[in-house]
Design an enzyme around this catalytic site. Structure first.
Site, short mmCIF file in Angstrom:
data_model
loop_
_atom_site.label_atom_id
_atom_site.label_comp_id
_atom_site.label_asym_id
_atom_site.label_seq_id
_atom_site.Cartn_x
_atom_site.Cartn_y
_atom_site.Cartn_z
N ASP A 140 -19.93 1.77 -5.57
CA ASP A 140 -18.46 1.94 -6.12
C ASP A 140 -17.58 0.63 -5.77
O ASP A 140 -16.55 0.46 -6.41
CB ASP A 140 -17.55 3.10 -5.78
N CYS B 82 18.48 -12.88 9.24
CA CYS B 82 18.74 -12.40 7.79
C CYS B 82 17.66 -12.82 6.98
O CYS B 82 16.61 -13.55 7.47
CB CYS B 82 20.28 -12.91 7.27
N ASP C 86 -15.24 8.60 -8.93
CA ASP C 86 -16.59 8.55 -8.65
C ASP C 86 -17.12 10.13 -8.49
O ASP C 86 -16.10 10.93 -8.06
CB ASP C 86 -17.32 7.79 -7.36
N CYS D 77 16.92 -16.64 6.93
CA CYS D 77 15.93 -17.06 8.06
C CYS D 77 14.42 -16.72 7.64
O CYS D 77 13.74 -17.86 7.85
CB CYS D 77 16.30 -16.10 9.43
N ASP E 125 -16.60 6.07 -2.69
CA ASP E 125 -17.09 6.21 -1.19
C ASP E 125 -18.22 5.40 -1.18
O ASP E 125 -18.80 5.16 0.08
CB ASP E 125 -17.23 7.78 -0.93
#
Length: 736
Positions: A629, A22, A424, A25, A625
């Site tokens: 960036d 649970c 971008d 734990c 990309d």
């Protein structure tokens, strides 16, 4: 610098934890691990029973395993170099045997509403209930005792205490009956046996459902073939994947999976990369193209030079990224952990108060004990512990299937609140590769292109490639140039047919005295790059005459406008940040429907622009990309990188899109919203279940068997609700 050094001196250790039942734990394991000197970060996931620990290099795995054992659980190290087979589905025989033994005990209670008051003799009830209690239910005593020794409590302890109390009361009454002439009293062996049976059934169903949440990892690992056909020294032989080295030549036959990342040297074919990128259409491959391990080859034979193997491949990195996201703890889960850490002690106190209240005030200690048992059984924190991790596992898994890799749970949780997306331009909304968009000749357009191709034949400039591609597509044969020479900052020149020929900027043409009589203002306003072609006059008088111009530009990705429209439909504001000139940025923004744009933005300025957007208390995502960036991706609340970009960008981003389709941005936000919705639903029902169930049990309105059934149902329902995410699909138009 000091932070970078400290990070370099840390390691990540993964442990498989067994014995957790649970959310309580989870809290105990995390606390025990966090106490180890040198440990800086701990995350324990109940759904996949895994602990991820960040610690100094001086901390051995054995020390961490010992800490887990001190908390009352067992652990083993998961090595990155080896694949751990998914745990097999637990055997259902204990559930079946428990059900067979419990059925005769439960049957009289089910027949009572029909007027039957028959029940088994007490000694037969004892014989049937005892193996269920102490043999099939031994796991509850084992884990409950370990938790108790560690001065902690867990769900198994609650079940063990509750069922033992019912069993003990019944045994006491049976012994009393032997010395009494009174009629047979009502025993509660059926309550203890049925509760254990229902809990075992719930655990079995829960494990079965949890296994399905890890299907995405299993599917990705299944993409890796175990062997490959390798050509060495002219000899072809099948080798195990572990025996292949970088630089080896691997033959990929039609219908086979590509075993390694590499470069195609020979052959033409099409690859099915759908399970890697979500791309539904086959991708053509020819010499010079890169291939990724795990893709399925089409009808052609390919010879591939290996560039990456094992843990270095794209597929291995994808698997690690998905595993990391599924093991990570979402911010909302930390609140749940805080509640769960005090949950079991509070329940024990409530059960004691229920026992004393009914016994002292009502005087009925038998009813008091049964009500206390109901409190112990109903108050299971399993559902709380599973609510968040199962939803995250299901959400990240289905997202990966469609080419959306979510690096961490925090990104998944935050993404649902995104209100502004900054893009971008180059490589994100546009193809990132210049093409010849238009040309105009004073006399002959074909001759213009032939001369331009001759000038660019040996150049590696992107605009040169655009010219050569256009000429190749039109079937034009390039002229032959000699004495070719690049003129830095201006263009290139060469001798063609004995006449000096020039291709370059308007500034160069003006310095050469060329009259630029053709109109290009509209194209320049759209941000296109204009190259002018001129040549020495044929009469040998020293004049240079204009032959025409060529216009180059970046093409907008086909789905960009639809992607922006989809974001607008989700009430998300869009911004474009680009280092390009005002004309180019304005043209792209107007074509795709961007709300706002900023041109001539330097990389550092992009990060500042993101910070300015966030200053308005907006949750901002950045999509990019390139290396330039990376600062903006890191500065945003959520960074989204295109996988066709650089590794630096992907490292800085929380989400990676496995194909360069801007429509996946909306899909990523959508799956985040749906996953977070499932988390909220699960937590709501988990809390409501306990808020309603515990008072009902304490007031004597809940039979222990019904409490056991409800407890089992709560965990299964939470996991099943999370599994509904596996039905998610990107909306029409977001997947080609």
């Amino acid at each position: 610098m000091s932070n970078a050094i400290s990070l370099a001196l840390e390691q990540e250790i993964n442990l498989a934890i067994t014995g957790m039942s649970c959310a309580s734990c989870v809290g105990r394991v995390e606390k025990s691990l966090a106490k180890v000197a040198g440990v800086t970060q701990v995350s324990v996931n109940l759904a996949n029973e895994k602990a991820t620990i960040t610690a100094s290099l001086a901390v051995p795995a054995a020390t961490l395993i010992a800490a887990v054992e001190r908390a009352g659980y067992t652990a083993q190290e998961l090595l990155a170099s080896t694949d751990v087979a998914p745990s097999s589905l637990p055997n259902g025989w204990p559930v079946a045997v428990a059900a067979l033994l419990s059925a005769p005990l439960l049957l009289p209670m089910l027949l009572a509403p029909l007027g039957s008051h028959w029940q088994l003799p007490g000694i037969w009830q004892l014989l049937l209930a005892t193996p269920v209690q102490f043999w099939l239910g031994a796991r509850f005593y084992g884990t409950g005792w370990r938790a108790l020794k560690a001065l902690n409590g867990n769900m198994d302890l609650l079940v063990a205490l509750g069922t033992s109390a019912a069993y003990g009361l019944s045994l006491y009454q049976l012994l009393q009956q032997q010395h009494s002439s009174h009629a047979q009293p009502h025993f509660y062996f059926e309550a203890s046996a049925t509760v254990i049976t229902l809990v075992l059934l719930g655990k079995w169903l829960e494990a079965r459902a949890k296994r399905q949440t890890a299907d995405a990892i299993g599917a990705l690992k299944a993409l890796r073939p175990e062997r490959a056909l390798v050509r060495r020294d002219g000899v072809e032989r099948e080798l195990a994947l572990t025996a292949i080295r970088r630089g080896d030549l691997v033959l990929v036959r039609p219908g086979e999976r590509v075993a390694v990342d590499g470069l195609v040297l020979e052959g033409h074919s099409q690859l099915d990369e759908s399970l890697l990128t979500g791309e539904s259409l086959p991708v053509p491959k020819q010499p010079g193209d890169h291939v990724t391990g795990g893709a399925i080859n089409g009808a052609g034979l390919l010879l591939v030079e290996t560039s990456a193997i094992g843990a270095e491949t794209v597929l291995a990195r994808i698997i690690r990224m998905v595993e990391h996201a599924q093991a990570a703890k979402a911010p909302i889960q930390r609140l749940v952990d805080q509640v769960s850490s005090v949950f079991v002690p509070v329940v024990l106190v409530l059960a004691a108060l229920t026992l004393l209240g009914w016994g002292l005030i009502g005087g009925n200690w038998e009813a008091a004990l049964l009500n206390a048992v109901a409190v112990l059984v109903i108050a299971c924190p399993c559902a709380l512990g599973l609510a968040t991790p199962t939803a995250i596992m299901a959400g990240t898994g289905v997202a990966a299937r469609y080419g959306i890799l979510i690096k961490d749970a925090a990104a998944l949780e935050i993404a649902h609140r995104i209100r502004t997306v900054a893009f971008d331009k180059t490589g994100t909304l546009t193809a990132g590769k210049p093409v010849l968009l238009a040309c105009q000749a004073v006399d002959d357009e074909q001759a213009l292109l032939s001369l331009a191709a001759a000038l660019q034949a040996n150049s590696e400039h992107p605009l040169a490639h655009a010219v050569l591609d256009a000429v190749r597509l039109r079937g034009i044969v390039a002229d032959i140039a000699s004495d070719s020479k690049a003129v830095p900052g201006y263009g290139t020149q060469a001798r063609i047919h004995g006449r000096q020929t020039y291709l370059g900027s308007a500034r160069w043409m003006q310095e050469l005295g060329v009259a630029l009589t053709l109109q290009t203002e509209l194209l320049e306003q759209q941000g296109q790059t204009i190259s002018w072609l001129a040549q020495d006059d044929a009469d040998g008088g020293g004049n240079i005459v204009l032959l025409g111009w060529l216009a180059f530009g970046d093409t907008i990705k086909p789905g960009a406008a639809a992607a922006i429209a989809r974001l607008h439909g989700m009430h998300i504001h869009t911004v474009m940040l680009s280092g390009d000139n005002q004309g180019a940025v304005h043209y792209v923004a107007s074509q795709v429907g961007i709300d706002d744009y900023r041109a001539n933005v330097l990389p550092a300025d992009k990060a500042q622009a993101i910070a300015a957007l966030r200053a308005n208390k907006q949750v901002v995502a950045m999509v990019g990309d390139g290396i330039n960036d990376a600062p903006a991706l890191a500065a945003a609340d959520v960074g989204i990188a295109m996988s066709n970009g650089t590794d630096v960008a992907m490292q800085a981003a929380g989400i990676t899109l496995m194909r360069g389709d801007p429509a996946l941005v909306a899909a990523a936000i959508d799956i985040s919203r749906r996953t977070y919705g499932k988390i909220r639903q699960n937590l709501f029902w988990a809390f409501i279940y306990n808020i309603i169930g515990i008072p009902l049990a304490a007031c004597g309105l809940l039979n222990p068997m019904i409490a056991g059934a409800a407890m089992a149902l709560s965990s299964v329902s939470v996991v099943s609700n999370a599994l509904l995410l596996k039905r998610w699909r990107p909306v029409q138009g977001e997947k080609p």
